[in-house]
Design an enzyme around this catalytic site. Structure first.
Site, PDB file in Angstrom:
ATOM      1  N   GLN A  58       0.937  -1.192  -0.143  1.00  0.00           N
ATOM      2  CA  GLN A  58      -0.028  -0.428  -0.309  1.00  0.00           C
ATOM      3  C   GLN A  58       0.442   1.161  -0.034  1.00  0.00           C
ATOM      4  O   GLN A  58       0.280   2.792  -0.197  1.00  0.00           O
ATOM      5  CB  GLN A  58      -0.708   0.528   1.096  1.00  0.00           C
ATOM      6  N   LEU A 102      -7.508   1.804   3.314  1.00  0.00           N
ATOM      7  CA  LEU A 102      -6.808   3.173   2.930  1.00  0.00           C
ATOM      8  C   LEU A 102      -6.725   3.484   1.629  1.00  0.00           C
ATOM      9  O   LEU A 102      -6.056   4.281   1.783  1.00  0.00           O
ATOM     10  CB  LEU A 102      -5.036   3.240   3.784  1.00  0.00           C
ATOM     11  N   GLU A 144      -4.883  -7.735   5.250  1.00  0.00           N
ATOM     12  CA  GLU A 144      -3.868  -7.421   5.365  1.00  0.00           C
ATOM     13  C   GLU A 144      -2.751  -7.960   4.646  1.00  0.00           C
ATOM     14  O   GLU A 144      -2.311  -7.351   3.477  1.00  0.00           O
ATOM     15  CB  GLU A 144      -2.509  -6.210   6.705  1.00  0.00           C
TER      16      GLU A 144
END
Length: 184
Positions: A58, A102, A144
């Site tokens: 990310q 995010l 994640e």
């Protein structure tokens, strides 16, 4: 850690549609100071963006590392740094929960995941660790960990209509989604 320090040491996020997010990550062969520095920057970025988890891809880093803090208001529980995480077991019980990311700001949708997991990993000192996680912590680690394999939570949303509507409303293309086939 002050807010000014946090902002100064943050990394740039990559967003849905960026190919970096779709590449499977490489294992980390040696845990050294550069890995510890990256972990610290990832934690600072996660806090600055008000997230509870962040995976290395990310922030444009092709390494198997993620950071998690489901309770950052409680200084007694420091953030977890998971290097080369491997989920060993999944509970048979599945739960539906709302997820966001995010890398896909503004999009929050329900995803079904196992309620509990056992995961082995190395910490930021390179020591082998194993934890059992359930509920929110298990969900965040699974979310994640998916990033490390080029999978985003939107790939797991079964309702195409709701998914497309949420993505369009937030300026993302449904063409960037790689829907996963239901297992079983």
């Amino acid at each position: 850690m002050s807010a000014s320090t946090t902002k100064a040491n943050t990394l740039s996020l990559h967003y849905l549609g960026d190919r970096t997010l779709r590449k499977p990550c490489k294992r980390i062969s040696k845990v050294d100071q550069s890995i510890r520095d990256l972990a610290k920057q990832m934690v600072q970025t996660m806090y600055a963006e008000q997230g509870i988890g962040l995976a290395a891809p990310q922030v444009g880093v092709n390494k198997q590392m993620l950071v998690v803090d489901c309770d950052h208001d409680n200084s007694a529980t420091p953030p977890l740094v998971l290097i080369n995480p491997q989920i060993e077991t999944y509970s048979p019980e599945l739960v539906t929960g709302e997820e966001g990311c995010l890398s896909i700001p503004g999009v929050f949708l329900d995803v079904v995941r196992p309620k509990a997991i056992t995961v082995k990993y190395k910490d930021e000192q390179g020591r082998p660790k194993k934890i059992k996680a359930s509920d929110l912590l298990a969900r965040v680690i699974q979310h994640e960990s998916d990033h490390l394999n080029g999978i985003l939570f939107v790939d797991r949303v079964p309702n195409d209509l709701i998914l497309t509507e949420a993505l369009n409303k937030n300026g993302f293309s449904a063409n960037a989604v790689q829907t996963l086939k239901a297992e079983g």
